[in-house]
Motif scaffolding. Structure first.
Motif, PDB file in Angstrom:
ATOM      1  N   UNK A 209      41.642 -14.152  46.204  1.00 44.89           N
ATOM      2  CA  UNK A 209      41.822 -12.738  45.872  1.00 44.89           C
ATOM      3  C   UNK A 209      42.965 -12.585  44.874  1.00 44.89           C
ATOM      4  N   UNK A 210      43.199 -11.352  44.462  1.00 39.83           N
ATOM      5  CA  UNK A 210      44.208 -11.106  43.431  1.00 39.83           C
ATOM      6  C   UNK A 210      45.614 -11.428  43.916  1.00 39.83           C
ATOM      7  N   UNK A 211      45.865 -11.301  45.203  1.00 37.12           N
ATOM      8  CA  UNK A 211      47.194 -11.640  45.724  1.00 37.12           C
ATOM      9  C   UNK A 211      47.443 -13.136  45.565  1.00 37.12           C
ATOM     10  N   UNK A 212      46.453 -13.953  45.962  1.00 33.35           N
ATOM     11  CA  UNK A 212      46.592 -15.399  45.796  1.00 33.35           C
ATOM     12  C   UNK A 212      46.709 -15.773  44.329  1.00 33.35           C
ATOM     13  N   UNK A 213      45.935 -15.110  43.490  1.00 34.29           N
ATOM     14  CA  UNK A 213      45.953 -15.473  42.079  1.00 34.29           C
ATOM     15  C   UNK A 213      47.295 -15.128  41.429  1.00 34.29           C
ATOM     16  N   UNK A 232      43.798 -23.235  36.459  1.00 30.34           N
ATOM     17  CA  UNK A 232      43.698 -22.917  37.879  1.00 30.34           C
ATOM     18  C   UNK A 232      43.507 -21.420  38.091  1.00 30.34           C
ATOM     19  N   UNK A 233      43.748 -20.617  37.060  1.00 33.99           N
ATOM     20  CA  UNK A 233      43.648 -19.166  37.185  1.00 33.99           C
ATOM     21  C   UNK A 233      42.244 -18.640  36.938  1.00 33.99           C
ATOM     22  N   UNK A 541      49.749 -11.358  36.775  1.00 37.42           N
ATOM     23  CA  UNK A 541      51.096 -11.459  36.240  1.00 37.42           C
ATOM     24  C   UNK A 541      51.152 -12.489  35.119  1.00 37.42           C
ATOM     25  N   UNK A 542      52.030 -12.242  34.141  1.00 40.09           N
ATOM     26  CA  UNK A 542      52.187 -13.140  33.003  1.00 40.09           C
ATOM     27  C   UNK A 542      52.620 -14.507  33.497  1.00 40.09           C
ATOM     28  N   UNK A 543      51.859 -15.572  33.244  1.00 36.18           N
ATOM     29  CA  UNK A 543      52.191 -16.878  33.789  1.00 36.18           C
ATOM     30  C   UNK A 543      53.221 -17.675  33.006  1.00 36.18           C
TER      31      UNK A 543
END
Length: 550
Positions: A209-213, A232-233, A541-543
Motif C-alpha cells: 500500500x501507499x504507506x509501505x511504499x 523497488x518502488x 515521497x521524493x526518494x
C-alpha cells in the motif's frame, strides 16, 4: 559490508525419509493396477490390507504421490493427510476389520509422523482451505443430485459410489449401471483436486500500500542503496521489511516463485536481516525464493541459496567520463550530428512536466514502441511520465518547431541515477539517444551523483568473447538471431560505445528442481504484459532529494 551474518534458510529436521516412505506406499498401492509378480501383489497388501480395484488404487497412488511431494515441500496439509490416513488404518485394525500384524507398522508410522510435526512450516492458506471446502461440498451435491435424477438409484448407494472414487472398494448400485463409474470418476478427480489445492503455496499477495511504499521511498534515499533501488518502488511490488525497519525487499509472486528485484534497499547493515525475513516468509507461504539482479557484494547474505551470473549492469562514473580520446569518437560524432541538425535538449523533473508536453512525450513513447505495452521488472519503473515517482528526471530532445523527438527517464537513488526508459520517435535523427545520455552524465556530475546506471548487458561475457567453445557458439548464434525480438546484442553494442564499467548481477534461487518454474516466472516478469495497479491520487515521497533538478 554486511553487519550481521544472515542465518539463511532456517535449519529444520529432514523430511526426505518420510517423503520416501510415502512415495513407496504410493507405488505399492498402484501394484494391483498393473501386471506384476504375485509376490509384489502380496507385498501391496502390507499397506492396503485387502485388494483394491485398479482404478481406486491408481487414484490413491496419485494422491499419495502428491502428498509425498508435499512432504518434501514441508506442507502442513501433507502432514495432516498422513496423520489422518494412519489413524484410519489404526481404527480399521482395532475394530477387527484388518489384520492385527499391521498394528506395529502403523504405530511406528504414527510416531514418526507425529515427531516430525515441527518440520512442516507451510500451513495452507485460508483461501486454499475455502476452495477445498467448496470443492468437497460440490462433489457431495453432485452425487446427491445425480442419484435423485436417475430412477431406481437409492440414496444409500451414493455414498459407496463416491467413496469408491476416493479409494474404497465401492458397493453395488441399483438402477443405472453407468452411475457408479461416473460417481467414482468424479470422486477420484475431486480427491486429486482437493489434494492439489491444499498442498498449493499461498496465492500472490496484493501490492504494497501507499504507506509501505512511502517507507520504501525513504529507504531508497539511503546513501547505501544501489542503482537498482529505485525500481523497488514499482507499484506492482509487495514488500518485506527487516525487523528494525532499516531495510526492505520488493518482490512479486508468480507461479509460486517469490522474485525479489535486485538487492535489499536501505541500510546495508540490515540487508542480512531483510534477507532472513524474506526467506522466513517464503518458509511460511510455500513460495520458492528467488532474486533477479543480486549484486556480488550481497550474494553472501543469501546463504545456502544457489546463484548464477546472467549478465552485468552497465554504469558510468560521471567524474571519470570524458568525450575526448579516440575510443569516444563514435559518441562524440553522434552528439555533433544532432547539434548540426538543430536538436535542442533539456532536463526536467518529471513532476514539473506541463500537461501538454507530457501528452506529446507519451505519444513519442507510444510510437517508439509501436503501440506495445511497457514491460520490465528488475530495471524498469512503471507510471511513465505520470509524476507519481517524484524523484524521476526526464531528459528531452526537441527537433524542428520545438517538437519532442526523444526522451529518457532516469530514477534517482542514494548512490546515483539510473536510466529507466529510453524512447525515440521513428524517423528521428541518429545520435539523439547518445546525446541525452551524455548530457545526463554531465548533469549528474554537477549534482554530485557518483554513478549513472545505463542498461543491463545480459550474457555480456558471451557477447564479448572472441574465443567461444562449441556450446558458447550455439548460444551466441541464438542471441544474434533473436536480437530483433529481445535486443540483447544491439543494446550491448550501444552501451559499449560509452566505455562503461560493469557490475555483475546474478539470479539467486533455491534448487535446480525449481529451474522450470523460475524460468517461467522471470521471463513472464521481464517480457510479459502485467495489469497495472490502481492509480494512486498522490505521488510518493521524493526518494532522492540530493539530485533535485533546479
Amino acid at each position: 559490508m554486511l553487519a550481521a551474518k544472515p542465518a539463511g534458510m532456517r535449519a529444520l529436521p529432514p523430511v526426505w525419509p518420510l517423503a520416501l516412505v510415502t512415495a513407496a506406499v504410493a507405488a505399492l498401492l498402484a501394484v494391483p493396477a498393473v501386471t506384476t509378480p504375485d509376490w509384489l501383489d502380496r507385498l501391496s497388501l502390507l499397506v492396503t490390507g485387502r485388494p483394491l480395484a485398479p482404478a481406486h488404487a491408481v487414484v490413491l497412488a496419485l494422491a499419495l504421490g502428491l502428498v509425498a511431494r508435499g512432504v518434501l515441500l514441508r506442507r502442513r496439509a501433507a502432514w495432516y493427510g498422513l496423520l489422518v490416513l494412519i489413524v484410519m488404518g489404526l481404527a480399521a485394525v482395532l475394530t477387527g476389520d484388518d489384520a492385527l500384524w499391521r498394528l506395529p507398522l502403523l504405530v511406528v508410522a504414527l510416531a514418526a509422523v507425529w515427531l516430525s510435526r515441527d518440520a512442516f512450516t507451510v500451513r495452507p492458506h485460508h483461501e486454499r482451505i475455502r476452495t477445498a471446502v467448496r470443492t468437497g461440498a460440490g462433489l457431495v451435491v453432485a452425487a446427491v443430485v445425480g442419484s435423485v435424477l436417475v430412477g431406481g438409484v437409492s440414496i444409500r448407494s451414493v455414498g459407496p459410489a463416491v467413496a469408491g472414487g476416493l479409494g474404497a472398494t465401492g458397493a453395488p448400485t441399483d438402477g443405472a449401471s453407468w452411475l457408479p463409474g461416473v460417481l467414482g470418476l468424479v470422486g477420484g478427480v475431486g480427491l486429486l483436486v482437493l489434494v492439489v489445492t491444499l498442498l498449493a503455496p499461498d496465492p500472490a499477495p496484493p501490492p504494497g500500500d501507499e504507506i509501505d511504499r512511502r517507507r520504501v521511498a525513504g529507504l531508497v534515499r539511503h546513501p547505501g542503496s544501489d542503482t537498482l533501488a529505485p525500481f523497488a518502488l514499482r507499484r506492482d511490488k509487495s514488500y518485506v521489511f527487516s525487523p528494525d525497519g532499516a531495510a526492505a525487499i520488493g518482490y512479486r509472486v508468480l507461479f509460486g516463485v517469490a522474485v525479489a528485484g535486485g538487492d535489499p534497499v536501505g541500510d546495508p547493515r540490515s540487508y542480512g536481516r531483510a534477507v532472513d525475513a524474506f526467506i522466513e516468509m517464503c518458509h511460511r507461504t510455500g513460495w520458492r525464493p528467488a532474486v533477479l539482479g543480486a549484486s556480488a557484494d550481497v550474494l553472501p547474505a543469501w546463504g545456502r541459496l544457489r546463484s548464477f551470473g546472467f549478465g552485468d549492469e552497465v554504469y558510468v562514473r560521471p567524474e571519470e567520463f570524458s568525450l575526448s580520446g579516440r575510443q569516444m569518437r563514435n559518441v562524440r560524432q553522434a552528439v555533433k550530428r544532432t547539434r548540426n541538425a538543430g536538436v535542442t535538449s533539456e532536463i526536467v523533473a518529471e513532476r514539473d512536466l506541463p500537461p501538454e508536453l507530457r501528452k506529446r512525450l507519451l505519444d513519442v513513447a507510444s510510437r517508439s514502441l509501436g503501440g506495445a505495452a511497457e514491460r520490465g521488472f528488475s530495471m524498469n519503473l512503471d507510471e511513465l511520465l505520470t509524476g507519481y515517482h517524484d524523484g524521476a528526471l526526464v531528459a528531452i530532445a526537441y527537433g524542428e518547431n520545438d517538437e519532442p523527438i526523444a526522451f529518457q527517464r532516469y530514477a534517482t537513488a542514494g548512490e546515483g541515477i539510473s536510466l529507466d526508459a529510453m524512447r525515440r520517435a521513428p524517423g528521428g535523427p541518429n545520435g539523439v539517444n547518445e546525446r541525452l545520455i551524455v548530457e545526463m552524465i554531465e548533469y549528474a556530475a554537477k549534482q554530485g551523483a557518483g554513478v549513472v546506471s545505463l542498461n543491463f548487458a545480459a550474457f555480456r561475457e558471451l557477447l564479448d568473447s572472441e574465443d567461444r567453445k562449441a556450446v558458447e557458439k550455439v548460444g551466441y548464434k541464438a542471441l544474434h538471431l533473436l536480437d530483433p525480438l529481445i535486443a540483447v546484442e544491439s543494446l550491448y553494442l550501444f552501451d559499449k560505445k560509452f566505455r562503461p564499467a560493469y557490475r555483475p548481477r546474478s539470479v539467486v534461487f533455491r534448487s535446480w528442481f525449481d529451474i522450470a518454474w523460475l524460468a517461467a516466472a522471470l521471463l513472464t516478469l521481464e517480457f510479459g504484459r502485467t495489469r497495472p495497479a490502481a492509480r494512486a491520487e498522490d505521488a510518493i515521497a521524493h526518494p532522492a532529494g540530493q539530485f533535485e533538478h533546479h
